[in-house]
Design a protein around this motif. Structure first.
Motif, short mmCIF file in Angstrom:
data_model
loop_
_atom_site.label_atom_id
_atom_site.label_comp_id
_atom_site.label_asym_id
_atom_site.label_seq_id
_atom_site.Cartn_x
_atom_site.Cartn_y
_atom_site.Cartn_z
N GLN A 1 -1.49 3.83 8.65
CA GLN A 1 -0.95 2.75 7.82
C GLN A 1 -0.48 3.24 6.45
OE1 GLN A 1 -3.67 -0.53 7.46
NE2 GLN A 1 -3.75 -0.87 9.67
N CYS A 2 -1.15 4.30 5.96
CA CYS A 2 -0.85 4.75 4.59
C CYS A 2 -0.25 6.15 4.51
CB CYS A 2 -2.12 4.71 3.75
SG CYS A 2 -2.81 3.05 3.58
N ALA B 1 0.80 -1.22 0.00
CA ALA B 1 0.00 0.00 0.00
C ALA B 1 0.83 1.28 0.00
CB ALA B 1 -0.97 -0.01 1.18
N GLY C 1 -4.82 -1.99 0.88
CA GLY C 1 -4.02 -2.06 2.10
C GLY C 1 -4.54 -1.24 3.25
N SER C 2 -5.64 -0.49 3.06
CA SER C 2 -6.13 0.37 4.15
C SER C 2 -6.73 -0.46 5.28
CB SER C 2 -7.16 1.37 3.63
OG SER C 2 -8.41 0.76 3.42
N ASN C 3 -7.33 -1.58 4.94
CA ASN C 3 -7.96 -2.45 5.94
C ASN C 3 -8.97 -1.70 6.80
OD1 ASN C 3 -6.50 -4.78 5.17
ND2 ASN C 3 -4.73 -3.98 6.26
N ILE C 4 -9.70 -0.77 6.19
CA ILE C 4 -10.75 -0.04 6.89
C ILE C 4 -12.09 -0.62 6.46
CG2 ILE C 4 -11.87 2.19 7.30
CD1 ILE C 4 -9.18 3.53 6.59
N GLY C 5 -12.72 -1.35 7.37
CA GLY C 5 -14.04 -1.90 7.11
C GLY C 5 -15.12 -0.89 7.50
N MET D 1 -11.07 4.04 2.42
CA MET D 1 -11.53 2.65 2.57
C MET D 1 -11.17 1.79 1.37
SD MET D 1 -15.37 2.92 4.16
CE MET D 1 -15.68 1.16 4.04
N TYR D 2 -11.24 2.41 0.20
CA TYR D 2 -11.05 1.64 -1.01
C TYR D 2 -9.63 1.63 -1.52
CZ TYR D 2 -16.03 1.26 -0.76
OH TYR D 2 -17.30 0.97 -0.32
N ASP E 1 -15.13 0.16 11.30
CA ASP E 1 -14.04 1.09 11.62
C ASP E 1 -14.26 2.44 10.95
OD1 ASP E 1 -12.69 -0.69 13.25
OD2 ASP E 1 -11.40 -1.42 11.65
N LYS F 1 -5.54 2.94 11.99
CA LYS F 1 -5.90 2.69 10.59
C LYS F 1 -5.30 3.73 9.65
CE LYS F 1 -8.49 -0.96 11.10
NZ LYS F 1 -8.18 -2.25 10.47
#
Length: 153
Positions: A69-70, A18, A99-103, A95-96, A106, A66
Motif C-alpha cells: 500500500q505504501c 499515505a 494509511g498503512s492500515n496495519i493492525g 504500523m504507525y 496483521d 498491506k
C-alpha cells in the motif's frame, strides 16, 4: 508537543494520502540510505511460498497486501533485515504510518511471515548476522526465531 506532531502527521495523511507522506519521509533520508532502498526496490517483488506451511502462505498474502500500500513489495523482500528484532522494529514503524492500515493482528502475521522467511530464504545472511551479536543478544534472537519456526514444523 509530540502528540501534536503525531496528530499533524495523521491529519496530513488523511488530507493528501499515505503515498505522499511516504514520499515526503523518503525525501528526508540521507543519500546512503536512499541508495540502499533503491537497491532493495530493484530486486524481485514476489516470493515463491508454495513450500511454506499453509498458514504462512496466508500470512504472505497479508504481508503483500498491506506492505504494498505504501511502497514496493520488493523493498522488504530484498532488504538486509533478517533478525526478528529488525523485523519487529520495521513493522512497528510501518504500523504507525498514516494509511498503512496495519493492525496488531496483521502485524503479528507479517512478523511471523518475515521471521520464517528470513530463516528459510535468507538463511546465510541470518547466520552471518547472528555471528556478529553478543552471546546474550544472539540467544535472544535465536529464541525469537525458534518461537516462530517451532509453530510450523
Amino acid at each position: 508537543m509530540k502528540i501534536w506532531h503525531h496528530f499533524n502527521a495523521l491529519l496530513l495523511g488523511a488530507l493528501v494520502g499515505a503515498p505522499f507522506v511516504a514520499r515526503a519521509a523518503d525525501e528526508s533520508l540521507d543519500a546512503q540510505t536512499k541508495a540502499r532502498i533503491e537497491q532493495f526496490d530493484k530486486g524481485p517483488a514476489t516470493i515463491n511460498v508454495s513450500s511454506y506451511p499453509e498458514s504462512l502462505q496466508d500470512y504472505y498474502q497479508v504481508f503483500a497486501q498491506k506492505c504494498s500500500q505504501c511502497h514496493k513489495l520488493s523493498r522488504p523482500i530484498n532488504s538486509d533485515y533478517v533478525l526478528p528484532e529488525q523485523w519487529s522494529q520495521y513493522i512497528k514503524r510501518m504500523m504507525y504510518k498514516p494509511g498503512s492500515n496495519i493492525g496488531r493482528a496483521d502485524a503479528k502475521k507479517i512478523y511471523e511471515f518475515l521471521v520464517y522467511d528470513s530463516n528459510v530464504r535468507k538463511k546465510k545472511a541470518l547466520d552471518a548476522k547472528l555471528k556478529t551479536l553478543t552471546p546474550e543478544e544472539r540467544r535472544k534472537q535465536e529464541d525469537a526465531i525458534k518461537q516462530v519456526t517451532g509453530k510450523y514444523k
